[in-house]
Design an enzyme around this catalytic site. Structure first.
Site, PDB file in Angstrom:
ATOM      1  N   ASP A   4     -17.515 -10.403 -22.968  1.00  0.00           N
ATOM      2  CA  ASP A   4     -17.987 -10.724 -21.633  1.00  0.00           C
ATOM      3  C   ASP A   4     -19.679 -10.884 -21.867  1.00  0.00           C
ATOM      4  O   ASP A   4     -19.867 -11.829 -21.174  1.00  0.00           O
ATOM      5  CB  ASP A   4     -17.870  -9.068 -20.924  1.00  0.00           C
ATOM      6  CG  ASP A   4     -16.331  -8.740 -20.662  1.00  0.00           C
ATOM      7  OD1 ASP A   4     -15.658  -9.601 -21.056  1.00  0.00           O
ATOM      8  OD2 ASP A   4     -16.148  -7.709 -20.702  1.00  0.00           O
ATOM      9  N   GLY A  10       0.810  -1.127  -0.157  1.00  0.00           N
ATOM     10  CA  GLY A  10      -0.048  -0.198   0.116  1.00  0.00           C
ATOM     11  C   GLY A  10       0.691   1.186  -0.184  1.00  0.00           C
ATOM     12  O   GLY A  10       2.196   1.138   0.335  1.00  0.00           O
ATOM     13  N   CYS A  68       5.183  -6.081   1.476  1.00  0.00           N
ATOM     14  CA  CYS A  68       5.555  -4.782   1.887  1.00  0.00           C
ATOM     15  C   CYS A  68       4.838  -4.180   2.849  1.00  0.00           C
ATOM     16  O   CYS A  68       5.087  -4.434   4.190  1.00  0.00           O
ATOM     17  CB  CYS A  68       5.398  -4.214   0.504  1.00  0.00           C
ATOM     18  SG  CYS A  68       6.394  -2.600   0.203  1.00  0.00           S
ATOM     19  N   TYR A  69       4.159  -3.259   2.565  1.00  0.00           N
ATOM     20  CA  TYR A  69       3.148  -2.639   3.944  1.00  0.00           C
ATOM     21  C   TYR A  69       2.537  -3.875   4.619  1.00  0.00           C
ATOM     22  O   TYR A  69       2.574  -3.639   5.838  1.00  0.00           O
ATOM     23  CB  TYR A  69       2.104  -1.626   3.076  1.00  0.00           C
ATOM     24  CG  TYR A  69       1.488  -1.084   4.469  1.00  0.00           C
ATOM     25  CD1 TYR A  69       1.976   0.292   4.701  1.00  0.00           C
ATOM     26  CD2 TYR A  69       0.185  -1.424   4.861  1.00  0.00           C
ATOM     27  CE1 TYR A  69       1.428   1.161   5.917  1.00  0.00           C
ATOM     28  CE2 TYR A  69      -0.359  -0.567   5.942  1.00  0.00           C
ATOM     29  CZ  TYR A  69      -0.002   0.386   6.215  1.00  0.00           C
ATOM     30  OH  TYR A  69      -0.654   1.251   7.366  1.00  0.00           O
ATOM     31  N   LYS A 124     -10.275 -10.932 -17.264  1.00  0.00           N
ATOM     32  CA  LYS A 124     -10.695 -11.137 -18.777  1.00  0.00           C
ATOM     33  C   LYS A 124     -10.291 -12.427 -19.356  1.00  0.00           C
ATOM     34  O   LYS A 124     -10.712 -13.032 -20.330  1.00  0.00           O
ATOM     35  CB  LYS A 124     -10.130  -9.629 -19.559  1.00  0.00           C
ATOM     36  CG  LYS A 124     -10.511  -9.915 -20.992  1.00  0.00           C
ATOM     37  CD  LYS A 124     -11.849  -8.951 -21.063  1.00  0.00           C
ATOM     38  CE  LYS A 124     -12.174  -8.691 -22.597  1.00  0.00           C
ATOM     39  NZ  LYS A 124     -13.448  -8.357 -22.599  1.00  0.00           N
ATOM     40  N   GLU A 151       4.506 -10.268  -6.838  1.00  0.00           N
ATOM     41  CA  GLU A 151       3.520 -10.308  -7.862  1.00  0.00           C
ATOM     42  C   GLU A 151       3.838  -9.678  -9.250  1.00  0.00           C
ATOM     43  O   GLU A 151       3.110 -10.090 -10.367  1.00  0.00           O
ATOM     44  CB  GLU A 151       2.306  -9.813  -7.232  1.00  0.00           C
ATOM     45  CG  GLU A 151       2.257  -8.289  -7.135  1.00  0.00           C
ATOM     46  CD  GLU A 151       2.813  -7.731  -5.615  1.00  0.00           C
ATOM     47  OE1 GLU A 151       2.484  -6.754  -5.478  1.00  0.00           O
ATOM     48  OE2 GLU A 151       3.639  -8.747  -5.216  1.00  0.00           O
ATOM     49  N   HIS A 201       7.822  -7.265  -3.867  1.00  0.00           N
ATOM     50  CA  HIS A 201       6.652  -7.574  -4.268  1.00  0.00           C
ATOM     51  C   HIS A 201       6.956  -8.813  -5.406  1.00  0.00           C
ATOM     52  O   HIS A 201       7.384  -8.771  -6.374  1.00  0.00           O
ATOM     53  CB  HIS A 201       6.268  -6.339  -5.244  1.00  0.00           C
ATOM     54  CG  HIS A 201       5.738  -5.155  -4.447  1.00  0.00           C
ATOM     55  ND1 HIS A 201       4.550  -5.249  -3.971  1.00  0.00           N
ATOM     56  CD2 HIS A 201       6.575  -4.119  -3.923  1.00  0.00           C
ATOM     57  CE1 HIS A 201       4.428  -4.046  -3.309  1.00  0.00           C
ATOM     58  NE2 HIS A 201       5.377  -3.494  -3.228  1.00  0.00           N
TER      59      HIS A 201
END
Length: 510
Positions: free
Chosen positions: A225, A51, A78-79, A366, A168, A166
């Site tokens: 979609d 964050g 992290c945060y 998606k 990710e 991080h």
């Protein structure tokens, strides 16, 4: 499932993507999600996101101590790492030397989180100003970097982990493996969440919601979609689903026939085509402002759809193709007090319709929707199509929208689609299309002077549409595009190529 508690990181969706890629279902909720709701979810593990805040700011976001005591494994990123450290009595401080970008992580103690990774040193992506300076007795260091003496730790009882970097982002090469270790080795998730069992579960949910006498109505846009959502609902309720496709006159070449062929003929889904092309063109006459165009098109669509839905009669439910990014982007990480926006594929339907919503894709991203569509047997021409704006070709005509200008643009746009596909670019490009400009230039064809319209070609590469770079297309392909357009379409004598990225430009011109 894995629960992700969001502290406002720009990368939170990426955490969810990596967990989903490990074939484990996950959900994102604000950091102050009520404890009783967390217990009801019964997560196998919890991830605290990063964050933008600092623990030293006034009213810095935090979790209740009782969340740490739920008993399931928890990973702070992290945060999120500072949140865990602070609750357990670690000493953190702002660092004089901030760490943004690539760094080398050295694993000092073997741990399940880093199991299977090659060697002890790993390239990771840092983005922090604070750092943990001292660990209490209940926390054990497992890795460090040049600027972070405790870049990763775990609790002595093997239930809590914190990492400074991080995992990710793609800039941490082994980050996906680290997250996979957390959800598989530590949380014990088997990794069996697939589109096949998603279909089975979702069909059962829809059948439990839509009683045997109930009917569902749905507006089809022609996009991925709504098409996939319709196919999934149809599998659950069969001929009790009725779809409405509105011909706005603003569609790409062959779009109406494509929808009729795929849905009515191939899939056997009841489909009503409402030809409102004259109405849309009448209301757009003389309008040049882009936002005014959008409002007219949105309101007119709602009006036409409402008339069709009432004419069909008896439908209790409205199907929509809302996706997970629509859901999580509408909820502020500051918590449940934030206003939640409505996301309607059909432009924001009025409450007077009084439908109950069926949104079977609201847990999916998606690319997961595309995979679901393949599992449901939808053809590639539907599944692999690029994003197309709701207002259609109207916002690819700069200036007034007329039937004549639409015909010009539609023919040019078809050539763009044909040539990019023939060149094998359709899988590389996020979008490619033509834009008709409100100016004419002098040209020469044969021995005669021409004074005709200018057409721009736009082609971009992107992973999510939030940012985009103009595509470096082979000049030979551009030459074919220009030659075909100017030779085959009377009314266009000049073709230009847009070489502007997003930002500063948007992908669409209007």
């Amino acid at each position: 499932m894995i629960l992700i508690l969001d502290f406002g990181s720009q990368y939170t969706q990426l955490i969810a993507r990596r967990v989903r890629e490990a074939r484990v279902y996950c959900e994102i909720h604000p950091y102050n999600y009520p404890l009783e709701k967390i217990r009801a979810l019964n997560p196998a593990g919890i991830i605290l996101s990063g964050g933008p805040a600092s623990l030293y700011e006034h009213d810095a976001p935090n979790i209740e101590r009782s969340v740490l005591e739920l008993g399931c494994p928890m990973l702070g990123i992290c945060y999120g790492m500072y949140v865990i450290a602070q609750h357990l009595g670690a000493r953190s401080a702002g660092s004089a030397r901030r760490e943004y970008g690539p760094a080398t992580l050295t694993v000092s103690h073997a741990d399940r989180l880093f199991e299977g990774l090659p060697g002890r040193e790993h390239r990771v992506w840092m983005s922090h100003g604070d750092r943990v300076e001292e660990l209490p007795a209940g926390l054990c260091p497992i890795a460090h970097s040049d600027n972070s003496p405790y870049a990763a730790f775990r609790s002595a009882d093997g239930r809590l982990w914190g990492i400074q970097f991080h995992p990710e982002v793609v800039h941490t090469p082994h980050g996906a493996a680290i997250l996979s270790n957390f959800v598989h080795r530590i949380c014990g998730e088997p990794g069996d969440w697939t589109m096949a069992n998603f279909i089975e579960t979702k069909v059962a949910e829809i059948r439990a919601t839509v009683a045997s006498g109930d009917r569902v109505v749905m507006g089809l846009s022609g996009g991925v979609d709504s098409s996939v959502a319709a196919a999934l609902i149809h599998r659950a309720v069969g001929d009790r689903l009725h779809c409405v496709f509105v011909d706005t006159a603003l569609l790409r070449a062959g779009e109406r026939q494509r929808m009729e062929d795929v849905f009515a003929r191939q899939l056997g889904i009841a489909l009503t085509v409402a030809d409102a092309s004259d109405l849309f063109l009448q209301r757009l006459a003389g309008v040049t402002d882009p936002e005014h165009k959008r409002r007219i098109i949105g309101h007119t669509f709602i009006e036409v759809f409402e008339e069709q839905a009432k004419a069909l009669g008896g439908a209790r439910f409205l199907g929509q193709g809302t996706l997970y990014p629509d859901v999580i982007e509408s909820v502020s990480f500051k918590g449940p007090s934030a206003t939640i926006k409505s996301h309607h594929n059909v432009g924001g339907l009025p409450q007077t319709l009084r439908f109950e919503l069926i949104e079977p894709l609201r847990e999916l991203f998606k690319d997961e929707v595309r995979e679901l569509g393949r599992q449901l047997g939808l053809p590639a021409e539907i599944i692999d199509r690029e994003p197309f704006p709701g207002p259609g070709l109207a916002i690819r005509i700069v200036g007034e929208v007329t039937r004549g200008r639409l015909d010009l643009l539609r023919r040019a746009d078809l050539i763009v689609m044909e040539e990019t596909r023939a060149a094998g670019l359709h899988n590389r490009l996020w979008q490619s299309f033509a834009v008709l400009l409100p100016l004419k230039t002098v040209g020469v064809m044969g021995d005669g002077r021409t004074y005709e319209s200018v057409l721009a070609i736009r082609a971009v590469e992107s992973s999510d549409g939030m940012t985009a770079d103009w595509a470096r297309i082979d000049p030979a392909v551009l030459a074919r595009l220009s030659s075909r357009i100017t030779n085959e379409i009377r009314g266009i004598n000049r073709v230009v190529y847009d070489i502007t990225s997003k930002p500063p430009a948007t992908i669409e011109w209007e």
